[in-house]
Design a protein around this motif. Sequence first.
Motif, short mmCIF file in Angstrom:
data_model
loop_
_atom_site.label_atom_id
_atom_site.label_comp_id
_atom_site.label_asym_id
_atom_site.label_seq_id
_atom_site.Cartn_x
_atom_site.Cartn_y
_atom_site.Cartn_z
N UNK A 115 1.40 4.61 11.46
CA UNK A 115 2.31 3.53 11.84
C UNK A 115 2.54 2.66 10.60
N UNK A 116 3.27 1.57 10.76
CA UNK A 116 3.57 0.71 9.62
C UNK A 116 3.57 -0.75 10.08
N UNK A 117 3.18 -1.66 9.20
CA UNK A 117 3.20 -3.07 9.58
C UNK A 117 4.64 -3.59 9.61
N UNK A 118 4.90 -4.54 10.48
CA UNK A 118 6.24 -5.09 10.55
C UNK A 118 6.39 -6.00 11.75
N UNK A 119 7.52 -6.65 11.83
CA UNK A 119 7.85 -7.52 12.95
C UNK A 119 7.80 -6.71 14.25
N UNK A 120 7.26 -7.28 15.33
CA UNK A 120 7.19 -6.52 16.59
C UNK A 120 8.52 -5.92 17.03
N UNK A 121 9.65 -6.59 16.75
CA UNK A 121 10.94 -6.08 17.17
C UNK A 121 11.40 -4.88 16.34
#
Length: 296
Positions: A89-95
Amino acid sequence: MMKRVNKLAIELPRPEHGDMNGAAAVQELLGGKFGEMSTLNNYMYQSFNFRGKKKFKPFYDLVASITAEEFGHVELVANAINLLSFGNTFPGDPDMTPLQNGKDARYSLHFTTTAQAAYPGDGMGRPWNGEYVTNSGNLVADLLHNYLLEIGARTHKMRVYEMTDHPTARTMIGYLLVRGGTHIIAYAKAIEVATGVEVGKMLPVPSLDNNKFDYAKPFMDQGLYNVLYTWGEPEYRDISKIWKGKNPETGQQLTVIDGMPEGGKVPDFEELPEEFAPGIDRDDYQRILKRLMSNL
């Protein structure tokens, strides 16, 4: 009591890329009916509940010492699953849907119930079950059960080895094929000492030849197929009364090591902001650090 050492049984290679479905397959080797949680708990409860520990000490020592090793095997498989979960997976804004890969993964528990880490269940998500434990109290019956349990575990390892070519999974399985094969022989020898029956000639056993598995060869070359450990505790040295003579598979001398495996580093897994793990941001960390320093 149990003594914990901050090492894995062996060092596992850290992958450049994970394998979500490989991790799902390896789960069976952790929490399946013939997984490492089953071998651990079978031997652990048999050792806790063993009757006549002094009178039948070599047999108690054998079960107790293999119990200690099985703790390390559970830890090893769990860490292999964690490494196989790397980079999925990758980090990022939930949207941005940073966990979107988990939607199509075969084992969604790795993305929902855990933070992309090992789960105490089988390859289909069923939790490990205490009914997998056999502890009849009858020494010979329990030894025979353990012998068959190790055979079942070996069969599953060979199958998972053929399901994934990921080097992290195969390194772990290669090691456990060698050590599990050793345990099959250990329980066979214990049954022979107790009954005079060469159980290996009576019951069919999947081939114990590990040389056909490339990832098992390095551990065979280290002679790990011929040793059992006392974990440095003098109370368990009577395993030498059972674990002696020649290895029936290799013809090499069987050895009791008064100690433990050399071991390897325990992986330090990165934070996963997209999984809210460990759920501590930089400001939280600074506050924790300040409280820790104030206690020095």
